[in-house]
Write a protein that holds these residues in place. Structure first.
Motif, PDB file in Angstrom:
ATOM      1  N   ALA A 104       0.877  -1.121  -0.037  1.00 30.83           N
ATOM      2  CA  ALA A 104       0.084  -0.010   0.111  1.00 30.83           C
ATOM      3  C   ALA A 104       0.855   1.380  -0.146  1.00 30.83           C
ATOM      4  O   ALA A 104       0.659   2.030   0.993  1.00 30.83           O
ATOM      5  CB  ALA A 104      -1.143  -0.268   1.291  1.00 30.83           C
ATOM      6  N   VAL A 105       1.571   1.434  -1.122  1.00 32.48           N
ATOM      7  CA  VAL A 105       2.571   2.456  -1.047  1.00 32.48           C
ATOM      8  C   VAL A 105       2.396   3.306  -2.284  1.00 32.48           C
ATOM      9  O   VAL A 105       2.561   4.479  -2.154  1.00 32.48           O
ATOM     10  CB  VAL A 105       4.075   2.250  -1.044  1.00 32.48           C
ATOM     11  N   LEU A 106       1.708   2.952  -3.179  1.00 27.51           N
ATOM     12  CA  LEU A 106       1.370   3.838  -4.602  1.00 27.51           C
ATOM     13  C   LEU A 106      -0.084   3.813  -4.838  1.00 27.51           C
ATOM     14  O   LEU A 106      -0.406   2.791  -4.798  1.00 27.51           O
ATOM     15  CB  LEU A 106       2.361   3.084  -5.776  1.00 27.51           C
ATOM     16  N   ARG A 107      -0.413   4.834  -5.340  1.00 30.45           N
ATOM     17  CA  ARG A 107      -1.800   5.170  -5.856  1.00 30.45           C
ATOM     18  C   ARG A 107      -1.934   4.156  -6.930  1.00 30.45           C
ATOM     19  O   ARG A 107      -3.254   3.537  -7.046  1.00 30.45           O
ATOM     20  CB  ARG A 107      -2.266   6.417  -6.060  1.00 30.45           C
ATOM     21  N   ASP A 135      -2.530  16.304   6.541  1.00 33.25           N
ATOM     22  CA  ASP A 135      -2.061  14.977   6.042  1.00 33.25           C
ATOM     23  C   ASP A 135      -2.040  13.825   7.224  1.00 33.25           C
ATOM     24  O   ASP A 135      -1.591  14.157   8.334  1.00 33.25           O
ATOM     25  CB  ASP A 135      -0.686  14.868   5.343  1.00 33.25           C
ATOM     26  N   VAL A 136      -2.269  12.538   6.925  1.00 31.43           N
ATOM     27  CA  VAL A 136      -2.223  11.520   7.693  1.00 31.43           C
ATOM     28  C   VAL A 136      -1.680  10.096   7.124  1.00 31.43           C
ATOM     29  O   VAL A 136      -1.813   9.819   5.769  1.00 31.43           O
ATOM     30  CB  VAL A 136      -3.802  10.928   7.791  1.00 31.43           C
ATOM     31  N   GLY A 137      -0.536   9.680   7.898  1.00 28.54           N
ATOM     32  CA  GLY A 137       0.144   8.420   7.399  1.00 28.54           C
ATOM     33  C   GLY A 137      -0.164   7.406   8.468  1.00 28.54           C
ATOM     34  O   GLY A 137      -0.463   7.830   9.730  1.00 28.54           O
ATOM     35  N   PHE A 138      -0.276   6.374   7.972  1.00 28.37           N
ATOM     36  CA  PHE A 138      -0.464   5.022   8.879  1.00 28.37           C
ATOM     37  C   PHE A 138       0.872   4.179   8.965  1.00 28.37           C
ATOM     38  O   PHE A 138       1.365   3.634   8.066  1.00 28.37           O
ATOM     39  CB  PHE A 138      -1.801   4.065   8.131  1.00 28.37           C
ATOM     40  N   VAL A 139       1.195   4.344  10.130  1.00 33.92           N
ATOM     41  CA  VAL A 139       2.655   3.590  10.560  1.00 33.92           C
ATOM     42  C   VAL A 139       2.123   2.632  11.593  1.00 33.92           C
ATOM     43  O   VAL A 139       1.170   2.085  11.787  1.00 33.92           O
ATOM     44  CB  VAL A 139       3.630   4.654  11.282  1.00 33.92           C
ATOM     45  N   ASP A 328      -2.856  12.358 -11.775  1.00 33.67           N
ATOM     46  CA  ASP A 328      -3.307  13.507 -11.048  1.00 33.67           C
ATOM     47  C   ASP A 328      -2.349  14.293 -10.016  1.00 33.67           C
ATOM     48  O   ASP A 328      -2.570  15.408  -9.458  1.00 33.67           O
ATOM     49  CB  ASP A 328      -4.863  13.242 -10.593  1.00 33.67           C
ATOM     50  N   GLY A 329      -1.209  13.614  -9.863  1.00 34.65           N
ATOM     51  CA  GLY A 329      -0.370  14.235  -9.043  1.00 34.65           C
ATOM     52  C   GLY A 329      -0.514  14.288  -7.386  1.00 34.65           C
ATOM     53  O   GLY A 329       0.159  14.401  -6.812  1.00 34.65           O
ATOM     54  N   ALA A 330      -1.483  13.617  -7.182  1.00 37.00           N
ATOM     55  CA  ALA A 330      -1.938  13.269  -5.748  1.00 37.00           C
ATOM     56  C   ALA A 330      -0.858  12.710  -5.081  1.00 37.00           C
ATOM     57  O   ALA A 330      -0.173  11.790  -5.469  1.00 37.00           O
ATOM     58  CB  ALA A 330      -3.283  12.530  -5.741  1.00 37.00           C
ATOM     59  N   ALA A 331      -0.685  12.980  -3.694  1.00 38.15           N
ATOM     60  CA  ALA A 331       0.388  12.248  -2.827  1.00 38.15           C
ATOM     61  C   ALA A 331       0.252  10.617  -2.530  1.00 38.15           C
ATOM     62  O   ALA A 331      -1.027  10.192  -2.480  1.00 38.15           O
ATOM     63  CB  ALA A 331       0.464  12.995  -1.383  1.00 38.15           C
TER      64      ALA A 331
END
Length: 464
Positions: A104-107, A135-139, A328-331
């Motif tokens: 789950a790292v790339l759109r 922004d939210v990251g899941f670690v 679309d350039g989304a993160a």
């Protein structure tokens, strides 16, 4: 069929059956493990066999041999450390995550995972009253959530001081002053160490572990340069929250980045009647939590939230020709976490939130606070038992006279096994610490816990 030609169905059926047996055993089982890691070494060790076993046989062996070494952490009678249970929807979603086996790292490569985690992140920001656009990251857990938030802080502060961290590293960089409360969690210090920021300066705390804003102001006024202030939502022993309005105001007056370690306390923001605990928390710059604790999703799942998305993505992101970015350039998810490969941890969070809804999350947190209050009230009514903290959230710290008696009672409670509570040391005294973190803990579990502590104390006094 699996890649080796062996059916998945037999192994998965065995795993589902054994998992169900484990979950069904929890209400009646001894909470603590029956065997130690040393006891279990022979069952799992020795030379690697030359020939393998069928997958279903591996599952059966694993379940049989591990069972004596399992702690009943999912039990409503488990009050150790700050460890939650697992909601049914979150557990089932986590099984799907394993079966889907998406990186789950790339759109582009895992669009469903990215969409689900995007939604979960937006829900969290809204639910907890944090700034729109954060922004939210899941670690992996709260330690790495602190790491990610503090990494964003490091990047932002050094960039503001004219230092190119990516190009020049830390050698020769302006020193960041890091200030923490006297009773912060050790994971904050650990994250600072990982980031090369060294030992923080310590600001005095009050008797409940809340940072003293006046002390913070004095220490900030005594130095200069870029500064980072770490506050706390939920003290490990008392459950107390730092006074965010005053403390954040002081920190911001000195130009500080403010980070909040809210491993289990961040969730108080979801409960309207607990608003006083988290008032002003949204004025900070970054926040860290652990979804396994108060939300009750499976291990492992930490949550890092950063107001300045560019700071988080600059600190965590990586770009290479083989990492295809969405049109679309989304993160991408990899720009928000320390890992380049990971499971879709945000999916169980989405499932938990979708199963509970806004009202259900508030009800769950409210229930944990209610049970902690009931435990404290009933135990304080017993002769010789002291409740040392102001119980306004989910933590209760108990003492039984002198330290030796408290240690003996703790050992007796663990040996008895009806409940599990962990010992600690707080405010110069040994304590039996009770953390109410499991969604399933009910009034019967509270009654069992009170009786377990009462009988353990009585046994220690009788033997004394």
């Amino acid at each position: 069929m699996s890649a080796g030609g062996e059916p998945y169905s037999e192994a998965l059926s065995a795993a589902a059956r054994r998992a169900a047996e484990w979950l069904e055993s929890i209400p009646a089982r001894h909470v603590g493990p029956a065997q130690s890691a040393r006891d279990l070494a022979a069952a799992f060790g020795g030379p690697l066999p030359s020939r393998g076993l069928p997958a279903a046989d591996v599952v059966e062996y694993l379940a049989d041999k591990a069972e004596p070494g399992l702690m009943a952490m999912p039990s409503g009678r488990f009050f150790g450390w700050v460890i939650g249970g697992t909601l049914p929807a979150a557990l089932a979603a986590d099984w799907l995550v394993s079966a889907w086996d998406q990186n789950a790292v790339l759109r582009v490569s895992a669009p469903a995972m990215a969409a689900i985690e995007d939604a979960a992140g937006r829900w969290l920001v809204d639910l907890l009253g944090l700034p729109d656009g954060s922004d939210v990251g899941f670690v992996t857990g709260a330690t790495m959530a602190n790491f990610a938030g503090l990494a964003a802080a490091r990047w932002s502060l050094l960039t503001g001081a004219g230092w190119d961290l990516e190009r020049d590293g830390l050698f020769g960089a302006p020193r960041l002053r890091c200030l923490v409360g006297q009773e912060r969690h050790d994971s904050v210090d650990l994250a600072l160490r990982y980031l090369g920021l060294g030992r923080p300066a310590v600001v005095p705390s009050d008797r409940q572990g809340r940072i003293v804003p006046g002390g913070l102001d004095r220490q900030l006024s005594a130095g200069s340069g870029p500064v980072l202030v770490c506050l706390q939502a939920g003290n490990l022993h008392s459950g107390a929250f730092d006074p965010f309005i005053e403390a954040v105001g002081v920190a911001k007056a000195h130009g500080a980045w403010v980070h909040v370690d809210g491993a289990f306390g961040l969730w108080a923001a979801a409960v309207p009647e607990l608003a006083a605990l988290t008032a002003g928390m949204d004025l900070a710059d970054s926040w860290a939590s652990d979804a396994h604790k108060t939300l009750n999703v499976p291990y492992d799942c930490g949550i890092a939230v950063v107001r300045d998305a560019a700071a988080l993505r600059s600190a965590m992101g990586v770009h290479a020709s083989y990492l295809i970015q969405a049109a679309d350039g989304a993160a991408d998810p990899l720009e928000k976490v320390p890992e380049l490969s990971r499971r879709a941890r945000g999916v169980p969070v989405w499932a938990a939130l979708r199963s509970l809804g806004r009202e259900g999350v508030a009800h769950q947190v409210r229930g944990l606070v209610l049970r902690a209050g009931q435990l404290a009230e009933q135990l304080a009514a017993l002769e010789g038992i002291e409740v040392l903290n102001e119980v306004g959230y989910t933590q209760v710290s108990l003492a039984f006279g002198d330290d030796a008696t408290t240690r003996a009672v703790t050992a007796k409670v663990i040996e008895d096994g009806k409940v599990w509570m962990s010992g600690s040391r707080w405010q110069g005294r040994d304590v039996l610490r009770v953390s109410v973190s499991n969604w399933s803990t009910d009034a019967d579990d509270v009654g069992t816990a009170v009786e377990a502590v009462r009988s353990a104390f009585a046994a220690v006094r009788a033997a004394g």
